[in-house]
Design a protein around this motif. Structure first.
Motif, PDB file in Angstrom:
ATOM      1  N   LYS A  41       0.897  -1.070   0.023  1.00 42.27           N
ATOM      2  CA  LYS A  41       0.172  -0.112   0.047  1.00 42.27           C
ATOM      3  C   LYS A  41       0.941   1.011   0.041  1.00 42.27           C
ATOM      4  O   LYS A  41       0.643   2.218  -0.894  1.00 42.27           O
ATOM      5  N   GLU A  42       1.934   1.198   0.867  1.00 46.13           N
ATOM      6  CA  GLU A  42       2.778   2.333   0.996  1.00 46.13           C
ATOM      7  C   GLU A  42       3.578   2.600  -0.370  1.00 46.13           C
ATOM      8  O   GLU A  42       3.839   3.800  -0.777  1.00 46.13           O
ATOM      9  N   HIS A  44       2.744   2.349  -3.268  1.00 45.89           N
ATOM     10  CA  HIS A  44       1.893   2.938  -4.334  1.00 45.89           C
ATOM     11  C   HIS A  44       1.881   4.717  -4.149  1.00 45.89           C
ATOM     12  O   HIS A  44       1.664   5.530  -5.059  1.00 45.89           O
ATOM     13  N   GLN A  45       2.146   5.063  -2.800  1.00 47.47           N
ATOM     14  CA  GLN A  45       1.935   6.569  -2.401  1.00 47.47           C
ATOM     15  C   GLN A  45       3.237   7.282  -3.135  1.00 47.47           C
ATOM     16  O   GLN A  45       2.922   8.322  -3.370  1.00 47.47           O
ATOM     17  N   TRP A  46       4.343   6.517  -3.367  1.00 46.13           N
ATOM     18  CA  TRP A  46       5.393   7.105  -3.793  1.00 46.13           C
ATOM     19  C   TRP A  46       5.655   6.685  -5.521  1.00 46.13           C
ATOM     20  O   TRP A  46       6.072   7.602  -6.270  1.00 46.13           O
ATOM     21  N   ASP A  48       3.408   5.497  -7.735  1.00 46.71           N
ATOM     22  CA  ASP A  48       2.292   5.655  -8.516  1.00 46.71           C
ATOM     23  C   ASP A  48       2.746   7.179  -9.449  1.00 46.71           C
ATOM     24  O   ASP A  48       2.167   7.411 -10.322  1.00 46.71           O
ATOM     25  N   GLU A  49       3.473   8.061  -8.511  1.00 44.35           N
ATOM     26  CA  GLU A  49       3.708   9.374  -9.060  1.00 44.35           C
ATOM     27  C   GLU A  49       4.759   9.375  -9.811  1.00 44.35           C
ATOM     28  O   GLU A  49       5.270  10.407 -10.540  1.00 44.35           O
TER      29      GLU A  49
END
Length: 75
Positions: A41-42, A44-46, A48-49
């Protein structure tokens, strides 16, 4: 015959104790912690950008740096 997971873990610990001794084996194991949180999950926070070009550029930068991360002293 394949070894069980338990047998592999025991053999690994035995090898560490034989090579490092009990005290340094404990220090070595303490150095590695399983961590906390939800990595999937974490990330994807960095991740995906970032674009593929961003990732490739970061890889190029890392390859030019001295990344020998295991030269530190474990206390």
């Amino acid at each position: 015959m394949m070894k069980t997971q338990h047998e592999i873990i025991k053999q690994g610990y035995d090898a560490l104790v034989h090579s490092l001794g009990i005290t340094d084996t404990i220090r070595f194991i303490q150095y590695f912690s399983p961590g906390k949180g939800d990595y999937t999950k974490e990330r994807h926070q960095w991740l995906d950008e970032k674009t593929l070009e961003d990732v490739l550029e970061e890889m190029k930068e890392l390859s030019s740096e001295d990344t020998n991360q295991y030269d530190e002293i474990i206390e």
